[in-house]
Write an enzyme that holds these catalytic residues in place. Sequence first.
Site, PDB file in Angstrom:
ATOM      1  N   HIS A   1      -8.279   9.869   3.198  1.00 31.68           N
ATOM      2  CA  HIS A   1      -7.936   8.758   2.306  1.00 31.68           C
ATOM      3  C   HIS A   1      -8.103   9.241   0.871  1.00 31.68           C
ATOM      4  CE1 HIS A   1      -7.698   4.879   0.401  1.00 31.68           C
ATOM      5  NE2 HIS A   1      -7.346   4.347   1.558  1.00 31.68           N
TER       6      HIS A   1
ATOM      7  N   ARG B   1      -0.368   8.714   9.381  1.00 35.35           N
ATOM      8  CA  ARG B   1      -0.203   7.270   9.626  1.00 35.35           C
ATOM      9  C   ARG B   1       0.125   6.521   8.336  1.00 35.35           C
ATOM     10  NH1 ARG B   1      -3.655   3.055   8.888  1.00 35.35           N
ATOM     11  NH2 ARG B   1      -5.386   4.464   8.506  1.00 35.35           N
TER      12      ARG B   1
ATOM     13  N   ARG C   1      -0.113   8.446   1.684  1.00 35.44           N
ATOM     14  CA  ARG C   1      -1.442   8.882   1.250  1.00 35.44           C
ATOM     15  C   ARG C   1      -1.677  10.379   1.346  1.00 35.44           C
ATOM     16  NH1 ARG C   1      -4.789   5.345   5.511  1.00 35.44           N
ATOM     17  NH2 ARG C   1      -4.164   3.803   3.993  1.00 35.44           N
TER      18      ARG C   1
ATOM     19  N   GLU D   1       0.868  -1.185   0.000  1.00 36.96           N
ATOM     20  CA  GLU D   1       0.000   0.000   0.000  1.00 36.96           C
ATOM     21  C   GLU D   1       0.901   1.229   0.000  1.00 36.96           C
ATOM     22  OE1 GLU D   1      -3.335   0.087   2.761  1.00 36.96           O
ATOM     23  OE2 GLU D   1      -3.269  -2.082   2.855  1.00 36.96           O
TER      24      GLU D   1
ATOM     25  N   HIS E   1     -10.589  10.032   6.967  1.00 40.47           N
ATOM     26  CA  HIS E   1     -10.391   8.591   7.124  1.00 40.47           C
ATOM     27  C   HIS E   1      -9.893   8.208   8.510  1.00 40.47           C
ATOM     28  CE1 HIS E   1      -9.504   4.499   5.889  1.00 40.47           C
ATOM     29  NE2 HIS E   1      -8.214   4.636   6.149  1.00 40.47           N
TER      30      HIS E   1
HETATM   31  C1  SIN Z   1      -6.950   1.001   2.777  1.00 39.10           C
HETATM   32  O1  SIN Z   1      -7.258  -0.176   2.638  1.00 39.10           O
HETATM   33  O2  SIN Z   1      -6.616   1.716   1.843  1.00 39.10           O
HETATM   34  C2  SIN Z   1      -6.982   1.614   4.139  1.00 39.10           C
HETATM   35  C3  SIN Z   1      -5.942   1.017   4.958  1.00 39.10           C
HETATM   36  C4  SIN Z   1      -5.597   1.891   6.113  1.00 39.10           C
HETATM   37  O3  SIN Z   1      -6.260   2.895   6.373  1.00 39.10           O
HETATM   38  O4  SIN Z   1      -4.602   1.595   6.770  1.00 39.10           O
END
Ligand code: SIN
Length: 538
Positions: free
Chosen positions: A244, A387, A293, A123, A352
């Site tokens: 997010h 985070r 992010r 991610e 988020h």
């Molecule tokens: C996501 O699946 O993009 C969110 C994961 C997260 O907030 O850590």
Amino acid sequence: MKLLTAKPGWQIKADVIVIGSGVAGLTTALNVRAKNLSVLLVTKSYIDEGSTKWAQGGIAAALGPGDSPEQHKQDTLNAGAGLCELSAVDVLVSEGPEAVRKLIARGAVFDKSETGEIALTREGGHLRNRILHAGGDATGAEVSRALLAAVKQDSGIEIIEHALVIDLLKNHADQACGVTLHVIGEGSRDGVGQALARAVVIATGGLGQVYAQTTNPAVSTGDGVALAIRAGALISDVEFIQFHPTVLYKDLAHRGQQPLISEAVRGEGAFLVNDLRERFMEGKHPQADLAPRDVVAKEIFNQMQSTGKPHVWLDATEIVDFAKRFPTIYQSCKNNGIDPVNDLIPVAPASHYASGGVLVDLNGQSSISNLFVCGESACTGAHGANRLASNSLLEGLVFGARIAEFIADHLANFSEPITEAGNFLLDPKIVIPLQLAMTEGAGVMRNENSLKKTLKTLNELGKLISTEPNIDSWEASNLHILASAIVRSALIRKESRGSHWRSDYPHTDDEFRVHIIGKMNSNGQWQHKTSSVLEKIA
Ligand code: SIN
């Protein structure tokens, strides 16, 4: 300061009261039980109705070949933009793998690769594949299922559902000794009551409902953090609200919880494009679409500003077997008339995650004795200004276990609470204007004017008092306290860092490499301090 309530009509006692039934609350409850202490687990809605079950991407832990806690630490620090507390990150990444193994031992089943190993994906912000996932994109639901099954088997854990926690009870020594709560129940436990305990653990999750659009469920009104603020606990880093980047865009009339399109979709090859089908993340960051992010959310926001469009697009059409790998996302796209196998997905940032919260030490101890906070409600310093993806379920697992250990070793006696009548309650009518003002003025991008305007609106809304204590007015009052806390800290931080982006101070300023620590006094007045370390300053 306390919320106006009816007089408590019933009382219950347990060694430890855990408030919240997400990964943090369930993990703490199970570990406290392992110490032979009785647990009262209270939850606002149904036991499985919190943020945890909505988590898609997964849990980050250095379990893959060639990975190490040190590399996980580096990625966490990079995402945290200079404000992570090293000791908290060390704990998170070094105790993380064991915490995940324990979760597996408790029955959680993660997706496997063709060779039978746990499948790891990537991610934003991670330089390695280290995200465990379950059911494709239903990791939180599986974590919740496994922990709940264990909790339900334990007769030493009493569960009360539909229990909204209201305020902290303190004894004459100013230590936590229980909470008041409102239960929609039957018989002897209905209405407002008192739960007395030797330790109180807040694990109420996020506060996404402060904003008009969020990935958080309706229950995420930050009740535990608001309770701690009213009780005089220190909070920190609350200006760092994470947006997010890829939340399914419906239209701006849709308020409340919106469908998340996990970062893992980009981890498996999807990419962002603008209306001209240009891959706008390329050249903006070495990790392009998989940048941390905050970087991606800002770039999407820039694109939206320059095109005047309310969203950009996510191209996931090259992902093989999308419906199998991401069944939840596939379904929510289909429910909204989008076929992600063939169509571009409209996405926009939405609130988020709260990277800050109630200031705690490495054992989850807040600035109030016997009051512990775990998970998203807490500020351990592990997340800094932003985070890292999939570090949140991990935080609940790691710190839930530490809190239980500490409580067992430092158990206070039961004590009598002092009585203090509530005096603060706001009209539920404030909620929609509050959410709109927060999204408009304290959203992805802020500045002095927008924040001051938002604070002015909040001050006006704060005059709309209510004399009718009920769930809606308690939640509205909580949202108001939280929104004020966020805006006040955001005004103090005159720089851009992590998920705090100010158009009037676009650069990161070393002078602000400090935490903004706040406290509300009993008259509702705020005091703030800055500190280069997260210490519990009284
Ligand atoms: C996501 O699946 O993009 C969110 C994961 C997260 O907030 O850590």
